[in-house]
Write a protein that holds these residues in place. Structure first.
Motif, PDB file in Angstrom:
ATOM      1  N   GLN A 125     -18.291  97.698  14.094  1.00 46.12           N
ATOM      2  CA  GLN A 125     -19.470  96.890  14.421  1.00 46.12           C
ATOM      3  C   GLN A 125     -19.249  95.470  13.922  1.00 46.12           C
ATOM      4  O   GLN A 125     -18.752  95.273  12.801  1.00 46.12           O
ATOM      5  N   ARG A 126     -19.631  94.503  14.761  1.00 48.64           N
ATOM      6  CA  ARG A 126     -19.581  93.103  14.337  1.00 48.64           C
ATOM      7  C   ARG A 126     -20.780  92.807  13.466  1.00 48.64           C
ATOM      8  O   ARG A 126     -21.887  93.217  13.800  1.00 48.64           O
ATOM      9  N   ASP A 127     -20.562  92.089  12.371  1.00 45.39           N
ATOM     10  CA  ASP A 127     -21.692  91.609  11.571  1.00 45.39           C
ATOM     11  C   ASP A 127     -22.440  90.575  12.424  1.00 45.39           C
ATOM     12  O   ASP A 127     -21.821  89.643  12.948  1.00 45.39           O
ATOM     13  N   GLU A 128     -23.760  90.747  12.537  1.00 40.23           N
ATOM     14  CA  GLU A 128     -24.510  89.878  13.445  1.00 40.23           C
ATOM     15  C   GLU A 128     -24.520  88.425  13.008  1.00 40.23           C
ATOM     16  O   GLU A 128     -24.615  87.524  13.837  1.00 40.23           O
ATOM     17  N   GLU A 129     -24.385  88.192  11.698  1.00 42.62           N
ATOM     18  CA  GLU A 129     -24.391  86.806  11.213  1.00 42.62           C
ATOM     19  C   GLU A 129     -23.005  86.172  11.307  1.00 42.62           C
ATOM     20  O   GLU A 129     -22.856  85.068  11.805  1.00 42.62           O
ATOM     21  N   ALA A 183     -20.078  87.599  12.642  1.00 49.37           N
ATOM     22  CA  ALA A 183     -19.214  88.103  13.733  1.00 49.37           C
ATOM     23  C   ALA A 183     -17.949  88.773  13.205  1.00 49.37           C
ATOM     24  O   ALA A 183     -17.032  89.069  13.979  1.00 49.37           O
ATOM     25  N   LYS A 242     -22.972  81.566  18.205  1.00 52.83           N
ATOM     26  CA  LYS A 242     -23.105  82.897  17.590  1.00 52.83           C
ATOM     27  C   LYS A 242     -21.940  83.807  17.971  1.00 52.83           C
ATOM     28  O   LYS A 242     -22.020  85.029  17.841  1.00 52.83           O
ATOM     29  N   TYR A 256     -21.038  84.602  20.923  1.00 49.89           N
ATOM     30  CA  TYR A 256     -21.280  85.340  22.171  1.00 49.89           C
ATOM     31  C   TYR A 256     -20.473  84.676  23.278  1.00 49.89           C
ATOM     32  O   TYR A 256     -20.292  83.449  23.277  1.00 49.89           O
ATOM     33  N   ASP A 289     -25.570  91.030  25.351  1.00 47.43           N
ATOM     34  CA  ASP A 289     -25.065  92.137  24.522  1.00 47.43           C
ATOM     35  C   ASP A 289     -24.859  93.371  25.402  1.00 47.43           C
ATOM     36  O   ASP A 289     -25.826  93.997  25.845  1.00 47.43           O
ATOM     37  N   ASP A 303     -26.436  96.757  24.144  1.00 48.35           N
ATOM     38  CA  ASP A 303     -27.898  96.800  24.278  1.00 48.35           C
ATOM     39  C   ASP A 303     -28.295  96.992  25.741  1.00 48.35           C
ATOM     40  O   ASP A 303     -29.184  97.785  26.052  1.00 48.35           O
TER      41      ASP A 303
END
Ligand code: PRP
Ligand code: URA
Length: 242
Positions: free
Chosen positions: A135-139, A141, A225, A227, A234, A237
């Motif tokens: 999993q990528r850290d959302e803050e 990456a 971010k 992306y 995402d 999602d």
């Protein structure tokens, strides 16, 4: 964070004159011998236009992503070794053809990569599937490895690594490191990917020059971010929960 200028080209059937074809943005060109970008056909561009659209509902996102995934799997299989194989037809004549050589396994990077498993199963009946949860850290990456479960004989197989998104490249690179630590030679890893950034392609292809990448499209770059842009948001999602 570079932003490449993706080329705008006439895309349409060959029988139409260039000035009668609509224009569309096609994949950024990348110059790595180990990266294959799917042909930018009208079909592929139309499918990508649906899944990129922010107003596409989940059912359509799943259906049309699956169609692109199927194209990726079919192309990916072209990169596996074959040997000459002659068969006899029902009318008693020989046909000099080919058969695949070697065993394969799919390995999905969870969660989004699991969306590609069915496309692989549809083409390779009873294929072994392994999982790596990254999993990528959302803050930041940065990727974090949580779990992996791989076929015992993974080191003897060709591995089709599955993840629809290649952004910074951190997750895919971490997954290849896991596979290599289990004895899979780098040259037997084939990464199937729906959408890549130029940065991700560069990091992956230069770190693993003997692995291969098959992608449907290389986009313009990454946003602040990390992306992919213009991207599709995402993937996990939109495929599973939105
Ligand atoms: C997404 C995607 C890749 C990764 C790509 O997964 O499916 O695994 O990010 O980004 P990177 O190239 O910068 O590493 P995410 O960690 O968001 O988890 P998900 O599959 O649960 O959505
Ligand atoms: N993961 C996604 O699902 N989308 C991106 O654009 C980047 C990482």
């Amino acid at each position: 964070m570079t932003e490449e200028v993706a080329p705008v080209k006439c895309v349409g059937p060959e029988y139409r004159a260039e000035d009668q074809k609509p224009t569309a943005t096609v994949s950024t060109v990348v110059n790595y011998d180990n990266v294959t970008v799917l042909p930018q056909t009208p079909q592929l561009i139309a499918l990508l236009s649906i899944i990129r659209n922010h107003s596409t509902a989940r059912g359509d996102f799943v259906f049309y992503s699956n169609r692109i995934i199927r194209l990726l799997v079919e192309e990916g299989l072209n990169h596996l070794p074959t040997v000459s194989h002659t068969v006899t037809t029902p009318v008693g004549r020989p046909y000099d053809g080919l058969s695949f050589q070697g065993k394969i396994a799919g390995v999905s990077i969870m969660r989004a990569g699991e969306a590609m498993e069915q496309g692989l199963r549809d083409c390779c009946r009873s294929v072994r599937i392994g999982k790596i949860l990254i999993q990528r850290d959302e803050e930041t990456a940065q990727p974090k490895l949580f779990y992996d479960k791989l076929p015992e004989d993974i080191a003897d197989r060709w591995v089709l690594l599955l993840d629809p998104m290649l952004a910074t490249g951190g997750s895919a690179i971490m997954a290849v490191d896991v596979l290599k630590s289990r004895g899979v030679p780098e040259e037997r890893i084939l990464f199937l990917n729906v959408l890549a950034s130029p940065e991700g392609i560069k990091s992956f292809a230069s770190k693993f020059p003997t692995s291969r990448v098959v992608t449907a499209f290389v986009d313009e770059g990454l946003d602040e971010k990390n992306y992919i842009i213009p991207g599709l948001g995402d993937f996990g999602d939109r495929y599973y929960t939105r």
